[in-house]
Write a protein that holds these residues in place. Structure first.
Motif, PDB file in Angstrom:
ATOM      1  N   ALA A  84       0.838  -1.205   0.000  1.00 36.72           N
ATOM      2  CA  ALA A  84       0.000   0.000   0.000  1.00 36.72           C
ATOM      3  C   ALA A  84       0.871   1.253   0.000  1.00 36.72           C
ATOM      4  O   ALA A  84       0.651   2.197  -0.773  1.00 36.72           O
ATOM      5  N   LEU A  85       1.900   1.247   0.841  1.00 35.92           N
ATOM      6  CA  LEU A  85       2.760   2.428   0.920  1.00 35.92           C
ATOM      7  C   LEU A  85       3.570   2.626  -0.362  1.00 35.92           C
ATOM      8  O   LEU A  85       3.878   3.754  -0.744  1.00 35.92           O
ATOM      9  N   SER A  86       3.851   1.522  -1.048  1.00 36.83           N
ATOM     10  CA  SER A  86       4.595   1.674  -2.306  1.00 36.83           C
ATOM     11  C   SER A  86       3.693   2.309  -3.375  1.00 36.83           C
ATOM     12  O   SER A  86       4.176   2.941  -4.307  1.00 36.83           O
ATOM     13  N   ILE A  87       2.391   2.171  -3.228  1.00 33.53           N
ATOM     14  CA  ILE A  87       1.456   2.819  -4.163  1.00 33.53           C
ATOM     15  C   ILE A  87       1.279   4.296  -3.801  1.00 33.53           C
ATOM     16  O   ILE A  87       1.309   5.171  -4.661  1.00 33.53           O
ATOM     17  N   THR A  88       1.093   4.549  -2.514  1.00 32.97           N
ATOM     18  CA  THR A  88       0.789   5.933  -2.100  1.00 32.97           C
ATOM     19  C   THR A  88       2.031   6.810  -2.059  1.00 32.97           C
ATOM     20  O   THR A  88       1.939   8.029  -2.184  1.00 32.97           O
ATOM     21  N   GLY A  89       3.208   6.198  -1.872  1.00 32.28           N
ATOM     22  CA  GLY A  89       4.404   6.990  -1.606  1.00 32.28           C
ATOM     23  C   GLY A  89       4.384   7.419  -0.139  1.00 32.28           C
ATOM     24  O   GLY A  89       3.391   7.188   0.562  1.00 32.28           O
ATOM     25  N   GLN A  90       5.464   8.022   0.293  1.00 30.05           N
ATOM     26  CA  GLN A  90       5.562   8.427   1.709  1.00 30.05           C
ATOM     27  C   GLN A  90       4.466   9.435   2.060  1.00 30.05           C
ATOM     28  O   GLN A  90       4.216  10.373   1.307  1.00 30.05           O
ATOM     29  N   LEU A  91       3.812   9.200   3.181  1.00 36.40           N
ATOM     30  CA  LEU A  91       2.721  10.092   3.620  1.00 36.40           C
ATOM     31  C   LEU A  91       3.052  10.668   4.994  1.00 36.40           C
ATOM     32  O   LEU A  91       3.871  10.127   5.722  1.00 36.40           O
ATOM     33  N   GLN A  92       2.333  11.733   5.319  1.00 39.58           N
ATOM     34  CA  GLN A  92       2.488  12.345   6.638  1.00 39.58           C
ATOM     35  C   GLN A  92       1.129  12.652   7.226  1.00 39.58           C
ATOM     36  O   GLN A  92       0.146  12.715   6.504  1.00 39.58           O
ATOM     37  N   TRP A  93       1.079  12.841   8.516  1.00 36.24           N
ATOM     38  CA  TRP A  93      -0.132  13.329   9.151  1.00 36.24           C
ATOM     39  C   TRP A  93       0.241  14.318  10.235  1.00 36.24           C
ATOM     40  O   TRP A  93       1.366  14.316  10.735  1.00 36.24           O
ATOM     41  N   VAL A  94      -0.725  15.190  10.547  1.00 38.79           N
ATOM     42  CA  VAL A  94      -0.447  16.268  11.496  1.00 38.79           C
ATOM     43  C   VAL A  94      -1.259  16.084  12.769  1.00 38.79           C
ATOM     44  O   VAL A  94      -2.483  15.962  12.726  1.00 38.79           O
ATOM     45  N   ASP A  95      -0.531  16.051  13.878  1.00 35.60           N
ATOM     46  CA  ASP A  95      -1.174  15.950  15.184  1.00 35.60           C
ATOM     47  C   ASP A  95      -0.985  17.292  15.893  1.00 35.60           C
ATOM     48  O   ASP A  95       0.115  17.836  15.913  1.00 35.60           O
ATOM     49  N   ARG A  96      -2.068  17.816  16.456  1.00 37.49           N
ATOM     50  CA  ARG A  96      -1.994  19.138  17.095  1.00 37.49           C
ATOM     51  C   ARG A  96      -1.008  19.177  18.243  1.00 37.49           C
ATOM     52  O   ARG A  96      -0.463  20.219  18.557  1.00 37.49           O
ATOM     53  N   ALA A  97      -0.821  18.041  18.908  1.00 36.61           N
ATOM     54  CA  ALA A  97       0.109  18.024  20.035  1.00 36.61           C
ATOM     55  C   ALA A  97       1.499  17.586  19.599  1.00 36.61           C
ATOM     56  O   ALA A  97       2.493  18.156  20.020  1.00 36.61           O
ATOM     57  N   LEU A 109      -8.142   5.406  -0.583  1.00 38.52           N
ATOM     58  CA  LEU A 109      -9.573   5.543  -0.893  1.00 38.52           C
ATOM     59  C   LEU A 109      -9.952   6.967  -1.299  1.00 38.52           C
ATOM     60  O   LEU A 109     -11.135   7.285  -1.453  1.00 38.52           O
ATOM     61  N   ASP A 110      -8.917   7.812  -1.448  1.00 38.90           N
ATOM     62  CA  ASP A 110      -9.145   9.166  -1.937  1.00 38.90           C
ATOM     63  C   ASP A 110     -10.104   9.954  -1.022  1.00 38.90           C
ATOM     64  O   ASP A 110     -11.049  10.586  -1.492  1.00 38.90           O
ATOM     65  N   LEU A 111      -9.848   9.881   0.267  1.00 41.98           N
ATOM     66  CA  LEU A 111     -10.705  10.563   1.248  1.00 41.98           C
ATOM     67  C   LEU A 111     -10.021  11.849   1.713  1.00 41.98           C
ATOM     68  O   LEU A 111      -8.795  11.950   1.664  1.00 41.98           O
ATOM     69  N   PRO A 112     -10.821  12.815   2.186  1.00 41.15           N
ATOM     70  CA  PRO A 112     -10.211  14.040   2.717  1.00 41.15           C
ATOM     71  C   PRO A 112      -9.348  13.746   3.944  1.00 41.15           C
ATOM     72  O   PRO A 112      -9.599  12.772   4.661  1.00 41.15           O
ATOM     73  N   VAL A 113      -8.342  14.586   4.152  1.00 40.71           N
ATOM     74  CA  VAL A 113      -7.408  14.347   5.257  1.00 40.71           C
ATOM     75  C   VAL A 113      -7.639  15.359   6.386  1.00 40.71           C
ATOM     76  O   VAL A 113      -7.436  16.545   6.196  1.00 40.71           O
ATOM     77  N   PRO A 114      -8.078  14.859   7.537  1.00 31.72           N
ATOM     78  CA  PRO A 114      -8.275  15.769   8.677  1.00 31.72           C
ATOM     79  C   PRO A 114      -6.949  15.984   9.419  1.00 31.72           C
ATOM     80  O   PRO A 114      -5.910  15.471   9.011  1.00 31.72           O
ATOM     81  N   GLN A 115      -7.008  16.732  10.521  1.00 29.04           N
ATOM     82  CA  GLN A 115      -5.896  16.750  11.463  1.00 29.04           C
ATOM     83  C   GLN A 115      -6.294  15.869  12.642  1.00 29.04           C
ATOM     84  O   GLN A 115      -7.461  15.489  12.760  1.00 29.04           O
ATOM     85  N   TRP A 116      -5.330  15.570  13.478  1.00 28.46           N
ATOM     86  CA  TRP A 116      -5.606  14.729  14.655  1.00 28.46           C
ATOM     87  C   TRP A 116      -5.189  15.461  15.920  1.00 28.46           C
ATOM     88  O   TRP A 116      -4.326  16.331  15.879  1.00 28.46           O
ATOM     89  N   TYR A 117      -5.820  15.090  17.018  1.00 29.18           N
ATOM     90  CA  TYR A 117      -5.380  15.560  18.329  1.00 29.18           C
ATOM     91  C   TYR A 117      -5.482  14.366  19.271  1.00 29.18           C
ATOM     92  O   TYR A 117      -6.565  14.015  19.725  1.00 29.18           O
ATOM     93  N   HIS A 118      -4.340  13.722  19.499  1.00 28.81           N
ATOM     94  CA  HIS A 118      -4.325  12.582  20.419  1.00 28.81           C
ATOM     95  C   HIS A 118      -4.025  13.126  21.810  1.00 28.81           C
ATOM     96  O   HIS A 118      -2.913  13.564  22.081  1.00 28.81           O
ATOM     97  N   HIS A 119      -5.052  13.101  22.653  1.00 29.50           N
ATOM     98  CA  HIS A 119      -4.896  13.732  23.959  1.00 29.50           C
ATOM     99  C   HIS A 119      -4.282  12.780  24.980  1.00 29.50           C
ATOM    100  O   HIS A 119      -4.252  11.560  24.775  1.00 29.50           O
ATOM    101  N   LYS A 120      -3.829  13.374  26.079  1.00 32.21           N
ATOM    102  CA  LYS A 120      -3.220  12.573  27.163  1.00 32.21           C
ATOM    103  C   LYS A 120      -4.251  11.576  27.711  1.00 32.21           C
ATOM    104  O   LYS A 120      -5.464  11.784  27.570  1.00 32.21           O
ATOM    105  N   LEU A 121      -3.741  10.534  28.343  1.00 32.86           N
ATOM    106  CA  LEU A 121      -4.626   9.547  28.966  1.00 32.86           C
ATOM    107  C   LEU A 121      -4.639   9.818  30.455  1.00 32.86           C
ATOM    108  O   LEU A 121      -3.576   9.878  31.082  1.00 32.86           O
ATOM    109  N   ILE A 122      -5.819  10.001  31.003  1.00 28.27           N
ATOM    110  CA  ILE A 122      -5.852  10.297  32.432  1.00 28.27           C
ATOM    111  C   ILE A 122      -5.702   9.010  33.246  1.00 28.27           C
ATOM    112  O   ILE A 122      -6.045   7.918  32.787  1.00 28.27           O
ATOM    113  N   LYS A 123      -5.190   9.166  34.442  1.00 25.27           N
ATOM    114  CA  LYS A 123      -4.905   7.987  35.289  1.00 25.27           C
ATOM    115  C   LYS A 123      -5.674   8.077  36.599  1.00 25.27           C
ATOM    116  O   LYS A 123      -6.008   9.174  37.054  1.00 25.27           O
TER     117      LYS A 123
END
Ligand code: GLU
Length: 277
Positions: free
Chosen positions: A154-167, A228-242
């Motif tokens: 799959a990655l050889s088809i798409t080429g290198q990809l990136q994603w943006v996380d707010r944190a 799948l040619d879908l729009p790309v959102p941003q992500w925010y992976h928040h801390k896990l509370i304990k």
């Protein structure tokens, strides 16, 4: 338009970790004057229960959380999941996996559930090497199988990809972190990874807000979006509370549920304050 969401699975009652996640996402939407959506992730027919879905509404209402427009129920979207599986199969990035349930259970991160937590074993890739003829024969004989993503291909088809996380900032896609995950499970013919990716796109989610324990999955989701040619959102992976013992809240650990807290007289206001909202 800023759109974020909370996407619980009705496999038990919500606990403090869920409350934090829901309040976190809602507060982002309020701050950005956007929308906060609720999605019920009930694709796993064996583990999800209607009473837990009712419990989610009850607990969120009690917390004072308000979600916009209609709730999306994943179990109404199996046709869409099937369509995308067919597209991915035509692209030849999926392969059938005939490994037994027992073996798959030993490879937990790949069973197609939301894989909370890291350090879980990856699928060995055994079935990737089965030739086309044998695959067809075994499928024709109705041998039970799931469909896995050949992440290297799959990655050889798409080429290198990136994603943006707010944190965490900009991150390079490394699908090898989770390996060849299941896209279509034997039993339910979809998976967490596929359903979540398609539904975030369908609901126009611009910021995927969820706990850090699901960060590894985002590599797979970003790859699926590109295939799948879908729009790309941003992500925010928040801390896990304990909890007070320093342990993460989880269903598996038997954490106190919001209902139990409510029944013991704890107020929603107190809980919101404790969680920093
Ligand atoms: N339904 C998933 C869970 O209960 C979360 C999905 C997500 O936020 O991406 O863990």
């Amino acid at each position: 338009m800023f759109i974020t969401r909370f996407a619980p699975s009705p496999t038990g009652r919500l606990h403090m970790g869920h409350a934090f996640s829901a309040l976190f996402a809602e507060s982002l939407a309020i701050r950005e004057r956007g929308k906060f959506l609720l999605r019920i992730e009930d694709i796993d027919k064996n583990r999800c229960r209607k009473e837990y879905t009712e419990g989610i509404y009850e607990d969120l209402e009690w917390l004072g959380i308000r979600w916009d427009s209609e709730v999306l129920i994943q179990s109404t979207r199996f046709d869409e999941y099937k369509n995308s599986i067919n597209i991915l199969r035509e692209m030849e990035v999926l392969y059938p996996c005939f490994c037994s349930r027992k073996k798959i259970e030993a490879e937990q991160s790949n069973v197609g559930l939301a894989p909370h937590g890291s350090m879980q074993p990856k699928y060995s890739g055994n079935c990737r090497y089965i030739g086309p003829e044998e695959r067809e024969n075994r499928i024709a004989k109705r041998e039970p199988h799931s469909w896995r993503l050949d992440c290297g291909k799959a990655l050889s088809i798409t080429g290198q990809l990136q994603w943006v996380d707010r944190a965490a900032g900009t991150i390079n896609v490394e699908p090898s972190i989770l390996g060849d995950v299941i896209i279509s499970r034997k039993d339910i013919e979809t998976s967490y990874h596929l359903a979540v990716t398609l539904d975030d796109a369908y609901q126009g989610v611009s910021l995927v807000s969820r706990g850090k324990d699901l960060m590894e999955s985002t590599h797979v989701h970003r790859l699926l979006q590109c295939l799948l040619d879908l729009p790309v959102p941003q992500w925010y992976h928040h801390k896990l509370i304990k909890d007070s013992k320093g342990k993460r809240f989880s269903k598996r650990e038997g954490s106190l549920t919001l209902k139990e807290m409510r029944d013991s007289g704890i107020s929603a206001e107190y809980l919101r304050r404790e969680l920093g909202f």
